[in-house]
Write a protein that holds these residues in place. Structure first.
Motif, PDB file in Angstrom:
ATOM      1  N   MET A 211       1.058  -1.340   0.125  1.00 52.03           N
ATOM      2  CA  MET A 211       0.197   0.166  -0.216  1.00 52.03           C
ATOM      3  C   MET A 211       1.222   0.873   0.171  1.00 52.03           C
ATOM      4  O   MET A 211       0.573   2.719  -0.851  1.00 52.03           O
ATOM      5  CB  MET A 211      -1.529  -0.029   1.521  1.00 52.03           C
ATOM      6  N   PRO A 215       0.048   0.985  -4.645  1.00 51.51           N
ATOM      7  CA  PRO A 215      -1.714   0.694  -3.463  1.00 51.51           C
ATOM      8  C   PRO A 215      -2.561   0.644  -4.784  1.00 51.51           C
ATOM      9  O   PRO A 215      -3.329  -0.467  -4.519  1.00 51.51           O
ATOM     10  CB  PRO A 215      -1.787   2.723  -2.597  1.00 51.51           C
ATOM     11  N   GLU A 216      -1.952   1.356  -5.966  1.00 52.25           N
ATOM     12  CA  GLU A 216      -3.162   1.486  -6.542  1.00 52.25           C
ATOM     13  C   GLU A 216      -3.472  -0.806  -7.058  1.00 52.25           C
ATOM     14  O   GLU A 216      -4.683  -0.887  -7.888  1.00 52.25           O
ATOM     15  CB  GLU A 216      -3.025   1.952  -8.682  1.00 52.25           C
ATOM     16  N   LEU A 219      -5.676  -2.416  -4.862  1.00 53.13           N
ATOM     17  CA  LEU A 219      -6.984  -2.326  -4.489  1.00 53.13           C
ATOM     18  C   LEU A 219      -7.412  -2.692  -6.116  1.00 53.13           C
ATOM     19  O   LEU A 219      -8.762  -2.846  -6.063  1.00 53.13           O
ATOM     20  CB  LEU A 219      -7.089  -0.107  -4.879  1.00 53.13           C
ATOM     21  N   GLU A 227      -8.537   4.040  -0.442  1.00 51.20           N
ATOM     22  CA  GLU A 227      -7.040   4.151  -0.232  1.00 51.20           C
ATOM     23  C   GLU A 227      -6.079   3.945   1.369  1.00 51.20           C
ATOM     24  O   GLU A 227      -5.375   3.995   1.576  1.00 51.20           O
ATOM     25  CB  GLU A 227      -6.593   5.278  -0.914  1.00 51.20           C
ATOM     26  N   SER A 228      -7.324   4.541   1.438  1.00 53.54           N
ATOM     27  CA  SER A 228      -6.430   4.155   3.527  1.00 53.54           C
ATOM     28  C   SER A 228      -6.417   3.238   4.279  1.00 53.54           C
ATOM     29  O   SER A 228      -6.200   3.145   5.241  1.00 53.54           O
ATOM     30  CB  SER A 228      -7.738   5.000   4.391  1.00 53.54           C
TER      31      SER A 228
END
Ligand SMILES: Nc1nc2c(ncn2[C@@H]2O[C@H](COP(=O)(O)OP(=O)(O)OP(=O)(O)O)[C@@H](O)[C@H]2O)c(=O)[nH]1
Ligand SMILES: [Mg+2]
Length: 286
Positions: A211, A215-216, A219, A227-228
């Motif tokens: 992350m 992160p992308e 996800l 994203e958090s």
């Protein structure tokens, strides 16, 4: 993480390498292209002393291609002959590299009318693809190779071409690894047995690292939007998104942990390199 990950067979492997070194023309060190520093055992430097060496950044198909190029450049700047390789697709690329590294030896034999068999020792930490490399070169999967560490238990020579023998060896870890991040990363890539870890914590720390860097990819792989998300909440969201439920409707976190580790290891989350080549620095082989 205080764990015993140095089983007896690794101490034995170290002894065997030392014994076989005298009949070896070249050492082929295999590391994992996703972890080019931490998947190199610094003990090998002392053990292998002044032998000619090639370094293979294997599993390059799972690593970020741009970063692999940087790593090749980094090692070559240190005078180390380093080459990215995808053993499953193009193991034979190693043959001209070996021939090139031994050209003067081969030539001096030929000048005397001899073509001697050259011997190369394959070494590296567990699960980086040493046995697979020899299988691919032989064209037959006669050596046991599996996606877990500690598969090869003894050092054995195999003839892979009429003039080349390669020695498979058990993966060699160091007795104690003081850097906990390097230890975790070796576990992410499957070089340290899952049995010696808390795999739940391992999956959480892998997710945290991913992350922070990609992160992308996380996800998108697990079809999440937030994203958090971090820590246990992220793992729970993954289980929810995948529908990993136990009979009573509770989340099946064990299944989530397995999915995260397996999908990272097989490159399904993306081509992710965990270590960046230091720029303008000496290699730190911790
Ligand atoms: N994606 C990918 N997988 C690879 C590559 N090379 C090897 N593998 C896989 O990595 C896993 C480990 O391979 P092995 O050849 O058993 O590794 P090893 O270094 O001999 O491991 P130990 O004997 O435990 O030290 C296997 O599932 C191989 O199919 C590669 O270049 N790319
Ligand atoms: Mg092996």
């Amino acid at each position: 993480m205080s764990i015993n990950w140095y089983p007896g067979h690794m101490a034995k492997a170290k002894r065997l390498l030392g014994e076989q070194l005298a009949r070896t023309d070249l050492v082929v060190e295999v590391c994992d292209a996703r972890l080019p520093l931490s998947s190199r055992n610094p003990d090998l430097n002392t053990l292998l002393a002044n032998k000619r060496r090639l370094l293979l950044l294997n599993k390059a198909d799972l690593a970020d291609p741009a970063l692999t190029k940087e790593w090749e450049r980094f090692f070559r700047d240190q005078g180390i002959q380093a080459y990215a390789l995808n053993t499953l697709a193009s193991a034979r690329r190693l043959l001209p590299l070996i021939e090139n590294a031994l050209r003067d030896k081969i030539q001096s034999g030929q000048n005397r009318g001899i073509r001697r068999t050259m011997r190369g020792m394959i070494v590296g930490v567990p699960n980086v693809g040493k046995s697979t490399l020899i299988n691919q070169l032989k064209g037959k999967s006669t050596i046991k190779a599996e996606d877990r560490p500690g598969v090869t238990r003894s050092a054995t020579w195999f003839r892979v071409t009429p003039y080349l023998e390669l020695m498979d060896s058990p993966g060699l870890l160091w007795p104690k690894l003081s850097d906990p991040l390097a230890a975790r990363r070796l576990a992410y890539i499957g070089s340290i047995r899952d049995e010696v870890h808390d795999v739940y914590q391992l999956a959480l720390s892998l997710l945290d690292e991913l992350m922070a860097s990609h992160p992308e990819l996380v996800l998108s792989r697990f079809k999440l939007q937030d994203e958090s998300l971090r820590g246990p909440a992220l793992l729970q969201a993954i289980c929810q998104s995948r529908g990993y439920l136990l009979r009573g409707g509770e989340l099946d976190e064990e299944r989530g942990v397995t999915a995260v580790l397996d999908e990272f290891r097989s490159g399904k989350i993306g081509r992710i390199t965990l270590e960046k080549a230091p720029m303008g620095q000496e290699p730190d082989e911790a």
